[in-house]
Each structure stands twice: as C-alpha cells, then as structure tokens.
Design an enzyme around this catalytic site. Sequence first.
Site, mmCIF file in Angstrom:
data_model
loop_
_atom_site.group_PDB
_atom_site.id
_atom_site.type_symbol
_atom_site.label_atom_id
_atom_site.label_comp_id
_atom_site.label_asym_id
_atom_site.label_seq_id
_atom_site.Cartn_x
_atom_site.Cartn_y
_atom_site.Cartn_z
ATOM 1 N N CYS A 83 0.810 -1.220 0.000
ATOM 2 C CA CYS A 83 0.000 0.000 0.000
ATOM 3 C C CYS A 83 0.842 1.268 0.000
ATOM 4 O O CYS A 83 0.298 2.368 -0.177
ATOM 5 C CB CYS A 83 -0.930 0.013 1.213
ATOM 6 S SG CYS A 83 -1.931 -1.472 1.369
ATOM 7 N N SER A 207 -11.675 2.605 4.705
ATOM 8 C CA SER A 207 -11.590 3.299 3.414
ATOM 9 C C SER A 207 -12.102 2.400 2.291
ATOM 10 O O SER A 207 -12.007 1.173 2.381
ATOM 11 C CB SER A 207 -10.148 3.705 3.137
ATOM 12 O OG SER A 207 -9.292 2.567 3.168
ATOM 13 N N LYS A 329 -10.287 7.747 3.511
ATOM 14 C CA LYS A 329 -11.658 7.396 3.880
ATOM 15 C C LYS A 329 -12.688 7.916 2.890
ATOM 16 O O LYS A 329 -13.615 7.188 2.518
ATOM 17 C CB LYS A 329 -11.957 7.936 5.295
ATOM 18 C CG LYS A 329 -13.383 7.675 5.767
ATOM 19 C CD LYS A 329 -13.644 6.187 5.888
ATOM 20 C CE LYS A 329 -15.121 5.870 5.960
ATOM 21 N NZ LYS A 329 -15.807 5.974 4.662
ATOM 22 N N HIS A 333 -9.085 4.778 -1.620
ATOM 23 C CA HIS A 333 -7.791 4.138 -1.383
ATOM 24 C C HIS A 333 -7.462 3.138 -2.489
ATOM 25 O O HIS A 333 -7.507 1.920 -2.284
ATOM 26 C CB HIS A 333 -7.828 3.449 -0.017
ATOM 27 C CG HIS A 333 -6.558 2.787 0.399
ATOM 28 N ND1 HIS A 333 -5.306 3.187 -0.033
ATOM 29 C CD2 HIS A 333 -6.340 1.719 1.235
ATOM 30 C CE1 HIS A 333 -4.385 2.421 0.500
ATOM 31 N NE2 HIS A 333 -4.983 1.518 1.272
#
Length: 396
Positions: A83, A207, A329, A333
């Site tokens: 990520c 998210s 959020k 994402h």
Amino acid sequence: MREVAVLGIGQTKIDEHWDKSLRELAGEAILAAMLDAGITRADALYIGNMMSGSANHQQHLGTYMADWVGIKGAEALHVEDACSSGAAAFRSAVMAVASGAVDVAIAAGVEKMTDSPGNEITAELATAADQDWEASQGLSFVALNALIMRRYMYEYKWERDHFAGFSINAHANGVHNPFARFQEAISEAQYRKAPMIAEPINLLDASPMGDGAAAAILVPAEMLRRGNGRKIIRVVGSGAATDTIAIHHRRDPLWLSAAEKSVKQAYSQAQIGPEDIDLFEAHDAFTIMAALSLEACGFAERGQGPRLAMEGEIRPNGKIPIATRGGLKARGHPVGATGMYQIVEVVQQLRGEAGATQVDGARYGMAQNIGGSGSNIITHILMREQFTRLAQSKPA
C-alpha cells in the site's frame, strides 16, 4: 545533493472506471502532470502499483507507461511496496533527481481494482501481510486492524464512537474535492448506525477500494528559481523505515515504530519538528491507523490520538489538519496510487489551490504512506519557499 522541487501534478477521480484500461487511467494522471508542468519529455518514470499482475494481468509497468505517454527511451521502473507503493515511487524519483542522475523525473501511482471480483482483491490485499502467520489463517486487513483497534480501546479505555471524528472530518473535506470517490458529509448518527465489518471496525471506519492514478513531476529546485515564477514546492524531507510484517512479532503492536523512525528522518532532513507541520496527509485506511499515526509522528501523546478528532483539532482550521481533501476514507484508497494522491494534495495545499478546505498560510505539509499494517512506512515533508523569481525559461 541537489534540492528537489515539484513542478507539476495530476490525478484522476477515484471511482469504478469500467470504461478505462490500466494504461489509460495512469496515462491520464501522468499527462495531466506533464501539462501542469509544461513539459513534453522526462528522463525517468517511476510508477507505483501493488497488484497489476494479478488484478489486471499486466506487469512491466515502467515500459508499459513510458511507451503510452510518449517518453520512449526514458528510464522506467515499476515500484511495488504494497500500500506504500505510491510513496516508494515518489521517493525513488526524489533520490534520482537529488543525486543528479536525472533532471526531470515522473513519479506516479496507479491501481485498477475493479478489474477483478471483490473477494479476489481482498485476497490480494492480504498478500501484504505475513502469509504464514496471518493471511493463511484467514486474516484480512480489516480483521488485522480490528484486532489492533480492539486492543487499543482496551489499553486506553476508549469507546468505538470516540473514533467517529476521523470519519466525519474526512467526509466533510471530501465534499469539496472533485476527485474524491465520496463527496457527501456524514453525521455521528450515521457513523454509529453503520454496519459492522469486523468488530469494532464498521463500514465508516474503513476506506473504500477504487480505481485511480496520480502523478507528480520532479526537477532540481534551482531550475525553477531561474524559471517560471510559480510557487516553488520543495521536497525537504524523505524518510523510510520498516517493522515486522506480522503484527504479533512486534515488541509493541500499538506503536507504529516504522512511522516514528521514518518521520524522525524526515524531520531531521527538513530541520523542523512536528510543531512546524501545517497539515498532515495521514494514511487513514482505518480510523485506528489515523490515531496511531498522529501519536507516532509527535502530534498526540501515546493513547490520545482520538482526542484530537473529538476536539476538532484535525479539521482544516485545527491544530494539525489531516485528510484535508478527504483522505483515504472519503477520497478513496486505490492502494498503489494512494501515496501519490497524498503528495498531490499536499502540493495543492502549499500552492493555495485547496479551495474550501485550504489550510491558511500552509508552508510545511507532510504525507505518510503505510504499507501493510505498519510494516513499511514512508514519510515526505514538502515546503513552500517564501519567495520565487520571475520566469526566463522552463524545462523543455
């Protein structure tokens, strides 16, 4: 080492882009950044992405995108760091320009998550955890964060509703971001009624997935000082650190030691401290991560991160604004692209282009991108120079 500045930025709206391929999505952001920068060439392209090989059946993204955006012959690399792939690509570009190896570098991040079914994407995201001790035991990332949040609530005597301020702030800011996936405010009542995903994490703690791409053009700062008269946004800090990939192997599972280490590196390079940061684009993939990041970066005492949200100190006019464009959020994402969205949003703030969520007088902005459940964390600090000079020329 040369000083590095951001010349141009570009991004796409985060959504389910059924009508765009991976290359079209990434190309849209990269070409927007090149247009913003006023350039038609680059020496290098660093593109962050986590799961294109599985979700889109396409690897070799460096050459794939260099060909598509018309910079054939340039150095081009695909950077994968779970990520935090977006920030890893940006850090690679920063180091390349700072070292003098290249003069014009493109840093980009892209993820197209809707090309595969949701259950497959969930399984792919879990590959960023420890396969032997976490993923193979059925632990998704929601479950891992739920375990952390449950322990945090137990240790520091917080209730689940005390985390609502993180989500409310993010959605309130996302209303004003045309690139955000969710552009609707939420109330505390809505937060409380949201369906549970993995106790104590509910739908509004987490998210959303989505397709997206963001990019930035990096050049030596001196090129801009004799250049185009626009605000000079310099990269003054870049830090990276790791922790154990499995949460249970950590000495302290409620402390993001990799965040602490990487932010200390960035603070040291920038010669500032947390009191100097005007806004912080935190990696709020889950509300618990926002709280832990605020603590590890020196903005809150240990175990007191939620208090900043409860007291409104994370809003654009607060002590330490976070998620100023919606954060993970509300903005969304798209994992490999998230780190680059954070960079783009910090640049917007420092340029004074953030509209209704503009942080007044912002000079220092920080972005922190988390890989895994805190196992790899990259922190960047950007600064708006006080003065600029009038343009004579700009990079070709």
